[in-house]
Design a protein around this motif. Structure first.
Motif, mmCIF file in Angstrom:
data_model
loop_
_atom_site.group_PDB
_atom_site.id
_atom_site.type_symbol
_atom_site.label_atom_id
_atom_site.label_comp_id
_atom_site.label_asym_id
_atom_site.label_seq_id
_atom_site.Cartn_x
_atom_site.Cartn_y
_atom_site.Cartn_z
ATOM 1 N N MET A 46 59.422 55.078 16.631
ATOM 2 C CA MET A 46 59.360 55.954 15.484
ATOM 3 C C MET A 46 60.705 55.894 14.757
ATOM 4 N N VAL A 47 60.632 55.928 13.419
ATOM 5 C CA VAL A 47 61.832 55.921 12.595
ATOM 6 C C VAL A 47 61.944 57.262 11.887
ATOM 7 N N LEU A 48 63.103 57.886 11.993
ATOM 8 C CA LEU A 48 63.368 59.160 11.340
ATOM 9 C C LEU A 48 64.315 58.937 10.174
ATOM 10 N N LEU A 49 64.255 59.826 9.213
ATOM 11 C CA LEU A 49 65.191 59.822 8.108
ATOM 12 C C LEU A 49 66.194 60.935 8.377
ATOM 13 N N VAL A 50 67.490 60.609 8.361
ATOM 14 C CA VAL A 50 68.529 61.582 8.700
ATOM 15 C C VAL A 50 69.390 61.854 7.470
ATOM 16 N N LEU A 51 69.569 63.144 7.179
ATOM 17 C CA LEU A 51 70.427 63.570 6.078
ATOM 18 C C LEU A 51 71.853 63.716 6.584
ATOM 19 N N TYR A 52 72.765 62.927 6.006
ATOM 20 C CA TYR A 52 74.191 62.996 6.314
ATOM 21 C C TYR A 52 74.895 63.637 5.118
ATOM 22 N N ILE A 53 75.866 64.520 5.398
ATOM 23 C CA ILE A 53 76.672 65.087 4.321
ATOM 24 C C ILE A 53 78.146 64.800 4.571
ATOM 25 N N CYS A 58 50.410 63.312 3.075
ATOM 26 C CA CYS A 58 51.764 62.927 3.451
ATOM 27 C C CYS A 58 52.390 64.129 4.161
ATOM 28 N N THR A 59 53.218 63.863 5.163
ATOM 29 C CA THR A 59 53.806 64.966 5.922
ATOM 30 C C THR A 59 55.299 64.750 6.159
ATOM 31 N N VAL A 60 55.993 65.874 6.348
ATOM 32 C CA VAL A 60 57.389 65.858 6.766
ATOM 33 C C VAL A 60 57.527 66.893 7.873
ATOM 34 N N THR A 61 58.152 66.486 8.970
ATOM 35 C CA THR A 61 58.410 67.381 10.084
ATOM 36 C C THR A 61 59.899 67.348 10.399
ATOM 37 N N PHE A 62 60.516 68.528 10.417
ATOM 38 C CA PHE A 62 61.926 68.634 10.801
ATOM 39 C C PHE A 62 62.025 68.331 12.297
ATOM 40 N N THR A 63 63.055 67.626 12.687
ATOM 41 C CA THR A 63 63.256 67.335 14.100
ATOM 42 C C THR A 63 64.742 67.255 14.398
ATOM 43 N N ASP A 64 65.106 67.564 15.614
ATOM 44 C CA ASP A 64 66.487 67.403 16.053
ATOM 45 C C ASP A 64 66.592 66.114 16.840
ATOM 46 N N VAL A 65 67.691 65.420 16.677
ATOM 47 C CA VAL A 65 67.942 64.211 17.448
ATOM 48 C C VAL A 65 69.098 64.537 18.391
ATOM 49 N N LYS A 66 68.766 64.674 19.661
ATOM 50 C CA LYS A 66 69.771 65.056 20.653
ATOM 51 C C LYS A 66 70.955 64.088 20.606
ATOM 52 N N GLY A 67 72.151 64.666 20.546
ATOM 53 C CA GLY A 67 73.366 63.864 20.503
ATOM 54 C C GLY A 67 73.696 63.303 19.134
ATOM 55 N N LEU A 68 72.868 63.607 18.108
ATOM 56 C CA LEU A 68 73.136 63.089 16.768
ATOM 57 C C LEU A 68 73.220 64.221 15.740
ATOM 58 N N PHE A 99 64.285 64.060 9.772
ATOM 59 C CA PHE A 99 62.931 64.296 9.295
ATOM 60 C C PHE A 99 62.021 63.149 9.717
ATOM 61 N N ASP A 100 60.861 63.509 10.241
ATOM 62 C CA ASP A 100 59.808 62.543 10.531
ATOM 63 C C ASP A 100 58.907 62.531 9.304
ATOM 64 N N CYS A 101 59.002 61.488 8.488
ATOM 65 C CA CYS A 101 58.261 61.386 7.231
ATOM 66 C C CYS A 101 57.086 60.421 7.407
ATOM 67 N N ARG A 102 55.903 60.882 7.042
ATOM 68 C CA ARG A 102 54.696 60.055 7.125
ATOM 69 C C ARG A 102 54.055 59.987 5.741
ATOM 70 N N GLY A 103 54.001 58.779 5.163
ATOM 71 C CA GLY A 103 53.352 58.583 3.874
ATOM 72 C C GLY A 103 54.235 58.860 2.672
ATOM 73 N N LYS A 124 68.298 55.728 8.085
ATOM 74 C CA LYS A 124 67.167 55.613 9.012
ATOM 75 C C LYS A 124 67.696 55.578 10.438
ATOM 76 N N HIS A 125 66.972 56.257 11.320
ATOM 77 C CA HIS A 125 67.366 56.337 12.723
ATOM 78 C C HIS A 125 66.154 56.018 13.590
ATOM 79 N N LYS A 126 66.285 55.010 14.426
ATOM 80 C CA LYS A 126 65.195 54.624 15.330
ATOM 81 C C LYS A 126 65.278 55.433 16.611
#
Length: 164
Positions: A1-8, A72-82, A101-105, A161-163
């Motif tokens: 699964m590939v997640l989209l990560v917001l960096y600031i 189309c869906t978006v689900t917030f998720t935490d990535v442990k250690g990231l 974010f887990d983005c589908r579509g 993108k984060h795998k």
């Protein structure tokens, strides 16, 4: 699964931390993964849950682009250690992963800062519900405890993108 990560990234002046609470609304522009169609001004919040049609699952955001049969869906998720919800004085000037974010579509293509963040000075004065997008030059206040001005400037973001 590939997640989209917001960096600031931003420059902090006499600021100890910026916290992005779990219940704030994020303002995004999203793009259909199958076309060039873009929807602007979409609010997403981790506290909101929506059912996905024809599924037992749910997501934080569900929509259909015109002419598209699939949701189309978006689900917030935490990535442990990231990912983490706080940007600190030690992070000033560097990119830090805030949300995943887990983005589908669809793809998230732009973030517009809004109100809801919590800012603490180096002496623990707290400002709640701060709007980082209110002034393009930055956010500025005066800290009575420190006896000096505080500020957040040069706010920038990027999606990576984060795998998993």
């Amino acid at each position: 699964m590939v997640l989209l990560v917001l960096y600031i990234k931003c420059e902090l002046e006499n600021i100890g931390s910026i916290t992005f609470p779990g219940n704030i609304q994020y303002l995004f522009d999203v793009k259909d993964a199958q076309s060039d169609e873009v929807k602007t001004g979409v609010y997403l919040c981790a506290d909101e849950i929506a059912e996905i049609d024809g599924s037992k699952g749910d997501a934080n955001f569900v929509m259909r682009f015109p002419g598209c049969k699939k949701q189309c869906t978006v689900t917030f998720t935490d990535v442990k250690g990231l990912t983490r919800d706080t940007y600190t004085a030690e992070d000033s000037g560097t990119f830090v992963p805030i949300r995943a974010f887990d983005c589908r579509g669809l793809e998230i293509v732009n973030w517009t800062p809004t109100e809801g963040v919590v800012v603490k000075s180096g002496k623990s004065t707290t400002w709640e519900n701060v709007d980082l997008g209110d002034d393009p030059d930055g956010w500025f206040e005066y800290c009575e405890k420190q006896g000096e001005s505080v500020g957040i400037t040069e706010l920038a973001f990027e999606f990576r993108k984060h795998k998993v």
